[in-house]
Design a protein around this motif. Structure first.
Motif, PDB file in Angstrom:
ATOM      1  N   ARG A   1       0.818  -1.197   0.000  1.00 51.66           N
ATOM      2  CA  ARG A   1       0.000   0.000   0.000  1.00 51.66           C
ATOM      3  C   ARG A   1       0.857   1.253   0.000  1.00 51.66           C
ATOM      4  N   VAL A   2       0.471   2.182  -0.853  1.00 52.58           N
ATOM      5  CA  VAL A   2       1.085   3.492  -0.850  1.00 52.58           C
ATOM      6  C   VAL A   2       0.058   4.489  -0.336  1.00 52.58           C
ATOM      7  N   ASP A   3       0.497   5.432   0.476  1.00 49.55           N
ATOM      8  CA  ASP A   3      -0.390   6.486   0.948  1.00 49.55           C
ATOM      9  C   ASP A   3      -0.523   7.536  -0.153  1.00 49.55           C
ATOM     10  N   THR A   4      -1.562   7.397  -0.987  1.00 46.01           N
ATOM     11  CA  THR A   4      -1.743   8.362  -2.084  1.00 46.01           C
ATOM     12  C   THR A   4      -2.428   9.637  -1.595  1.00 46.01           C
ATOM     13  N   ASN A   5      -3.111   9.561  -0.447  1.00 42.19           N
ATOM     14  CA  ASN A   5      -3.748  10.769   0.091  1.00 42.19           C
ATOM     15  C   ASN A   5      -2.742  11.904   0.255  1.00 42.19           C
ATOM     16  N   SER A   6      -1.521  11.552   0.669  1.00 37.53           N
ATOM     17  CA  SER A   6      -0.536  12.611   0.938  1.00 37.53           C
ATOM     18  C   SER A   6      -0.129  13.325  -0.346  1.00 37.53           C
ATOM     19  N   LEU A   7      -0.206  12.644  -1.487  1.00 40.23           N
ATOM     20  CA  LEU A   7       0.136  13.316  -2.752  1.00 40.23           C
ATOM     21  C   LEU A   7      -0.935  14.353  -3.098  1.00 40.23           C
ATOM     22  N   PHE A   8      -2.193  13.949  -2.955  1.00 37.79           N
ATOM     23  CA  PHE A   8      -3.292  14.893  -3.173  1.00 37.79           C
ATOM     24  C   PHE A   8      -3.156  16.097  -2.237  1.00 37.79           C
ATOM     25  N   LEU A   9      -2.952  15.816  -0.954  1.00 38.01           N
ATOM     26  CA  LEU A   9      -2.876  16.897   0.034  1.00 38.01           C
ATOM     27  C   LEU A   9      -1.670  17.804  -0.228  1.00 38.01           C
ATOM     28  N   THR A  10      -0.525  17.206  -0.589  1.00 35.82           N
ATOM     29  CA  THR A  10       0.667  18.016  -0.873  1.00 35.82           C
ATOM     30  C   THR A  10       0.398  18.962  -2.034  1.00 35.82           C
ATOM     31  N   GLY A  11      -0.256  18.446  -3.085  1.00 29.82           N
ATOM     32  CA  GLY A  11      -0.583  19.293  -4.233  1.00 29.82           C
ATOM     33  C   GLY A  11      -1.458  20.472  -3.822  1.00 29.82           C
ATOM     34  N   ARG A  12      -2.508  20.192  -3.063  1.00 32.23           N
ATOM     35  CA  ARG A  12      -3.427  21.252  -2.652  1.00 32.23           C
ATOM     36  C   ARG A  12      -2.753  22.256  -1.715  1.00 32.23           C
TER      37      ARG A  12
ATOM     38  N   ASN B   1       0.523  22.901  -1.493  1.00 35.08           N
ATOM     39  CA  ASN B   1       1.478  23.688  -2.269  1.00 35.08           C
ATOM     40  C   ASN B   1       0.775  24.790  -3.060  1.00 35.08           C
ATOM     41  N   ASP B   2      -0.397  24.465  -3.618  1.00 32.65           N
ATOM     42  CA  ASP B   2      -1.164  25.483  -4.347  1.00 32.65           C
ATOM     43  C   ASP B   2      -1.439  26.700  -3.473  1.00 32.65           C
ATOM     44  N   LEU B   3      -1.579  26.479  -2.177  1.00 26.03           N
ATOM     45  CA  LEU B   3      -1.834  27.572  -1.237  1.00 26.03           C
ATOM     46  C   LEU B   3      -0.537  28.171  -0.696  1.00 26.03           C
ATOM     47  N   GLY B   4       0.598  27.760  -1.281  1.00 26.94           N
ATOM     48  CA  GLY B   4       1.874  28.298  -0.825  1.00 26.94           C
ATOM     49  C   GLY B   4       2.365  27.680   0.478  1.00 26.94           C
ATOM     50  N   ILE B   5       1.800  26.534   0.858  1.00 26.71           N
ATOM     51  CA  ILE B   5       2.206  25.859   2.096  1.00 26.71           C
ATOM     52  C   ILE B   5       3.134  24.696   1.750  1.00 26.71           C
ATOM     53  N   ALA B   6       4.315  24.652   2.361  1.00 28.92           N
ATOM     54  CA  ALA B   6       5.273  23.569   2.103  1.00 28.92           C
ATOM     55  C   ALA B   6       5.014  22.420   3.063  1.00 28.92           C
ATOM     56  N   VAL B   7       5.133  21.192   2.556  1.00 28.22           N
ATOM     57  CA  VAL B   7       5.025  20.029   3.438  1.00 28.22           C
ATOM     58  C   VAL B   7       6.418  19.699   3.970  1.00 28.22           C
ATOM     59  N   ARG B   8       6.516  19.667   5.281  1.00 30.15           N
ATOM     60  CA  ARG B   8       7.755  19.510   6.001  1.00 30.15           C
ATOM     61  C   ARG B   8       8.102  18.045   6.161  1.00 30.15           C
ATOM     62  N   MET B   9       7.088  17.234   6.396  1.00 30.18           N
ATOM     63  CA  MET B   9       7.310  15.832   6.718  1.00 30.18           C
ATOM     64  C   MET B   9       6.004  15.094   6.508  1.00 30.18           C
ATOM     65  N   LYS B  10       6.100  13.856   6.039  1.00 25.95           N
ATOM     66  CA  LYS B  10       4.888  13.043   6.033  1.00 25.95           C
ATOM     67  C   LYS B  10       5.206  11.654   6.531  1.00 25.95           C
ATOM     68  N   SER B  11       4.269  11.086   7.271  1.00 21.96           N
ATOM     69  CA  SER B  11       4.502   9.802   7.907  1.00 21.96           C
ATOM     70  C   SER B  11       3.284   8.917   7.779  1.00 21.96           C
ATOM     71  N   ALA B  12       3.544   7.613   7.813  1.00 22.48           N
ATOM     72  CA  ALA B  12       2.475   6.634   7.938  1.00 22.48           C
ATOM     73  C   ALA B  12       2.715   5.888   9.236  1.00 22.48           C
ATOM     74  N   ILE B  13       1.678   5.758  10.056  1.00 22.87           N
ATOM     75  CA  ILE B  13       1.828   5.096  11.345  1.00 22.87           C
ATOM     76  C   ILE B  13       0.722   4.078  11.571  1.00 22.87           C
ATOM     77  N   ARG B  14       1.001   3.143  12.471  1.00 26.37           N
ATOM     78  CA  ARG B  14       0.044   2.071  12.749  1.00 26.37           C
ATOM     79  C   ARG B  14      -1.083   2.552  13.671  1.00 26.37           C
TER      80      ARG B  14
ATOM     81  N   GLY C   1      -3.510  35.472   0.828  1.00 25.46           N
ATOM     82  CA  GLY C   1      -3.475  35.641  -0.627  1.00 25.46           C
ATOM     83  C   GLY C   1      -2.296  34.967  -1.299  1.00 25.46           C
ATOM     84  N   ARG C   2      -1.409  34.379  -0.514  1.00 27.41           N
ATOM     85  CA  ARG C   2      -0.257  33.683  -1.076  1.00 27.41           C
ATOM     86  C   ARG C   2      -0.729  32.435  -1.824  1.00 27.41           C
ATOM     87  N   ARG C   3      -0.206  32.230  -3.027  1.00 23.14           N
ATOM     88  CA  ARG C   3      -0.574  31.062  -3.824  1.00 23.14           C
ATOM     89  C   ARG C   3       0.660  30.546  -4.559  1.00 23.14           C
ATOM     90  N   LEU C   4       0.642  29.247  -4.878  1.00 21.27           N
ATOM     91  CA  LEU C   4       1.682  28.700  -5.741  1.00 21.27           C
ATOM     92  C   LEU C   4       1.153  28.680  -7.169  1.00 21.27           C
TER      93      LEU C   4
END
Lengths: 420, 420
Positions: free
Chosen positions: B21-32, B34-47, B178-181
Motif C-alpha cells: 500500500r502506498v499512501d496516495t492521500n498525501s500526494l493529493f494533500l501536498t498538491g493542494r 502547495n497550491d496555497l503556498g504551504i510547504a510540506v515539512r514531513m509526512k509519515s504513515a503510522i500504525r 493571498g499567497r498562492r503557488l
C-alpha cells in the motif's frame, strides 16, 4: 542482544515532499523486513533539513529496534544523513582511507579525477560497518549500538536494493533467530471485495486465532481481489503446512472464482493454458482499445500463444476487418451479444486461431443511453466447439471500466480453456 | 495570528505499513497545500497504535503550523485519531447531537438502525469545527489553537478529497494572506534527462535567483521528461508573467522536442491535431501488443479520430491482415524499416484512414540478436504525402521498451501532423 522485531523507515530528500513523488524504497524495504519477521512501525519522508532530520531520527531511535534510512548520502551540502546520525549517537566521523580509495578508483575507471566534494562520502562514524556500493559512489553504513541497529542506505533503488539484499539481510538474519515470514496469495476475479469477505471471513478468522496463527489481508483492484496469508516463526515446515491448509480451505469455499494460488497473474494463467494446448488466441477489441492485447502480450514468450488482433474502434472496421454484418450492428447495436459474438468469430476465422475473444462496450464518459448506460460491456469467447457471451455492467470511470473489461475477458478465456 | 507556511501530514492505519500500500492521500494533500503556498515539512504513515500515534502527533505539533491527519476516524476500537488529538491538546471529547443526527439519518435512509459503535463518530473535541462527510459516516474535524491548525480527515480518498476542497481549503485561504503557488509544466520527448538538463539548466538557474524566483523540478519517465516550474506569492499577475517568460525561454532553447506547455499529454496533443484536420488514424502494432492503441483511445472522445488497428504479433498476421509481402519479411526481417513501412501503409489502406502508424520491434527478454539486440524498435508513419521511418534502440526491460516505443510512435505522429 535482543532480537530485532520492529523497524522504522526514514526516507530523506526534499523531492519526496512534492505532489509527484512516492517513496517506493519503503515498499521494497517493508517487503524484505516482513520476510524476516520484522514489522514496520512507522515510515516517514523528510526534507534535507538538519533540524528536521535530527527530530525524526530522535523519535525513531527512542522506539524501534532497527532504523533504516534512505537518501542523503550524496556528496553535496544537502546530504546530511551521515552527520546527523553520528551526532545523535555521539560518534565521531572519521575518514576511511579504504572507502576513499574505492571512490577514487570509480572515477579513475571513467578517466576522471574525483571531485573534492566526493571526499565527504568516505566519512563514516567510528565503528560503522561500510556497505559497498557497486552501482554508485555513496557507500552505505551499518551501526550497532547495544540492542539497536541503524542502517543508512543510498536513495536510488538500483543502488539501495542490491546493497540491502547483499549486506543487510544476512546481518539481520543473525538478529532474528531463524524467524521468517511465510506467505501465500490467493487471487480471485468475478466477485466483489465484500462477496469474497463474506465467504472467506469465517475461515481466516479461525486461522487467525489458531495455534500457528495466520494473518490475512485483502487487497482489491478493478476486477481482482487478492487474499494475502502470512505467518511468522522459526518452524518453516509447520508454518508452510498450516498456510497450505488455509489456502486449500479458502480455495474450496470460494470455488472456481479463484484463478491463482501460486502467484501467477491471470494473463500468465491464460498463457499457460494456451501453451499447454498448443492453441493460439486472436483478439477483437472495441472499448478497451488494445488494453486486452497489451495484457496478454505483457507475458514474456507470449508470441508462442498470441497471434494478434484487431482493434475495431469504429463500426466500419468491425464490418470490414472482422466481417461483422452491417445489418447485425444496425439491428442490435455495436454493444450487443450478437455483435460481440460476431467479432470473436470473425477474428478467430480471419487470423486462423483456435480461440477468439472479443470486447465491445461503452467505457464513457459519453456514449451511454438508458438501455445501455456507460459501463455496459459485452464479452464473447469462441472456439470450434461453441461460443459463450456475457453482458456486464461495470461501475466507475473510463479507465476503471476498461480495466474491469479486460479482466472479465481474461477470465472468460481462462474458463473456456479450463473446460472445453 | 501568524500565516500558515508549513504542514505535516500523518496517515494513520496499519495497512499502510505493508509492502503493498502506498499512501496516495498525501500526494493529493501536498498538491493542494502547495497550491496555497504551504510547504510540506514531513509526512509519515503510522500504525493504529495509541502510543505511536501520540508520539508522532507530539513531534508534528512541536514543529509545523498545520497538521493534517488521514484515517483513524472510523467507528471501531482501532480508530484512535480523535481521542489522541483531544488528549494531546488537553480538550475534552463531547458528543455532538447535530453530528449524531446526521449519522443516524444516513443509516435510516438505507432502512437500517445505526449500530451502537457508530455513536463514537459523533464525538468531537470541544471547540472543534465539524466537517460534513456526504460520502461516509466519519465526519472530519478542524481545530485552531493559537497559531496552529489541526485537521482530521477520513482515510478513503472519495470521502477525504471533497471534504478537503469544500471545507479546509477556504479556511486555509484565510490563513495564507493571498499567497498562492503558481505553476507551469513543459513536457519533452526524444531527449534524455541529462540532455534536457544541459540545455535547460542555465535558464532555470537564472530564473531561480531572479527577483521573483522560479523553482524548477525535473521529472523523468520512459520517453518523457517534464519540467515543473513554480513560484509562490500574493501577486499572481507578476508571477504569471515571470513563469510565462521562463516557459518561453525554455521552449525556445529546447526546440521542437517540447510537445506541451499547457498540461496536455502527448495522446491529447495528437488527438487534437487529428481532430483539427478531421483525420482518422489507423494503427499497426507488433511488439507493443496494443499499448499504442490503448494510449490513443485513453482520451475521452477518441472515437472521433481513432478508427482502429491491427495487432500483428505473428508474422502470418502481418502478411494476411496488413498485406505485408512475405518476401519482404524474409529478406529484411520482421523488425526492419521495410516491414514497418509496409505495416503502416497496409493498415492505412485497409482501414481507409488518412494516416497510418506502425511499431515493430524486440521488447525482450528473448528474441534479440547481435545485429538487432533487445530494445531495437522501428516506427513508421505514413500519409498520402509520404512515409517516415525511424529505427530506435531503447534500453531497459520489456515493459520499459514498450513504453518508450509507444511514446516514440506518438511523437512521430505529432511531428507528421504538425508539418505535413
Amino acid at each position: 542482544v535482543r532480537p530485532i522485531v520492529t523497524a522504522d523507515i526514514l526516507a530523506v530528500g526534499s523531492e519526496l515532499l512534492t505532489p509527484h513523488r512516492v517513496d517506493t524504497n519503503s515498499l521494497f524495504l517493508t517487503g524484505r523486513l516482513n520476510d524476516l519477521g520484522i514489522a514496520v512501525r512507522m515510515k516517514s519522508a523528510i526534507r534535507d533539513n538538519p533540524r528536521e532530520l535530527t527530530a525524526a531520527l530522535t523519535n525513531a531511535l527512542s522506539n524501534a529496534d532497527l532504523i533504516v534510512t534512505t537518501g542523503g548520502l550524496g556528496p553535496t551540502a544537502d546530504d546530511l544523513t551521515r552527520e546527523a546520525v553520528a551526532d545523535l549517537l555521539g560518534l565521531e566521523l572519521v575518514e576511511r582511507p579504504d572507502v576513499l580509495a574505492v571512490i577514487q578508483e570509480r572515477f579513475a575507471r571513467r578517466g576522471a579525477a574525483m571531485p573534492a566534494i566526493n571526499r565527504r562520502q568516505a566519512m563514516a562514524p567510528e565503528g560503522a560497518i561500510v556497505l559497498p556500493n557497486p552501482n554508485g559512489t555513496a557507500p552505505g553504513l551499518l551501526l550497532e549500538q547495544g540492542d539497536r541497529m541503524v542502517v543508512l542506505l543510498p536513495g536510488p533503488p538500483r543502488e539501495m536494493q542490491p546493497m540491502f539484499d547483499g549486506w543487510v539481510v544476512p546481518r539481520l538474519a543473525d538478529r532474528t533467530r531463524g524467524r521468517r515470514l511465510h506467505r501465500r496469495v490467493l487471487k480471485v476475479t468475478g466477485r466483489s471485495e465484500s462477496q469474497v469477505e463474506e465467504v472467506a471471513e469465517p475461515i481466516y478468522a479461525a486461522a487467525g486465532t489458531a495455534e500457528t496463527p495466520v494473518e490475512t489481508t485483502i487487497l482489491a483492484s478493478p476486477g481482482q481481489i487478492e487474499l494475502h496469508l502470512s505467518s511468522a516463526g522459526d518452524d518453516g515446515q509447520t508454518i508452510g503446512r498450516v498456510l497450505d491448509e488455509a489456502v486449500a480451505r479458502l480455495a474450496e469455499a470460494l470455488g472456481d472464482v479463484v484463478f491463482s494460488v501460486d502467484g501467477r497473474s491471470i494473463e500468465e494463467v491464460v498463457g499457460d493454458l494456451l501453451h499447454r494446448r498448443g492453441w493460439r488466441v486472436a483478439v477483437a477489441e472495441s472499448c478497451t482499445g488494445g488494453a486486452l492485447m497489451a495484457r496478454l502480450t505483457d507475458v514474456p514468450g507470449a508470441s508462442a500463444w498470441v497471434l494478434g488482433g484487431v482493434v475495431a474502434y469504429a463500426n466500419e472496421v468491425k464490418i470490414a476487418e472482422l466481417g461483422v454484418p452491417a445489418g447485425l450492428i444496425e439491428r442490435h447495436g455495436a454493444v450487443s451479444e450478437e455483435t460481440a459474438g460476431a467479432m470473436a468469430e470473425g477474428v478467430r476465422a480471419r487470423l486462423h486461431a483456435e480461440i477468439g475473444v472479443s470486447i465491445t462496450g461503452i467505457a464513457g464518459p459519453g456514449g451511454g443511453s438508458p438501455e445501455k448506460p456507460v459501463g455496459t460491456v459485452v464479452v464473447a469467447v469462441t472456439t470450434g466447439a461453441g461460443t459463450s457471451v456475457r453482458r456486464f455492467w461495470f461501475p466507475g470511470e473510463r479507465e476503471v471500466v476498461r480495466r474491469f473489461s479486460a479482466m472479465a475477458a481474461l477470465d472468460m478465456l481462462r474458463r473456456a480453456l479450463s473446460t472445453s
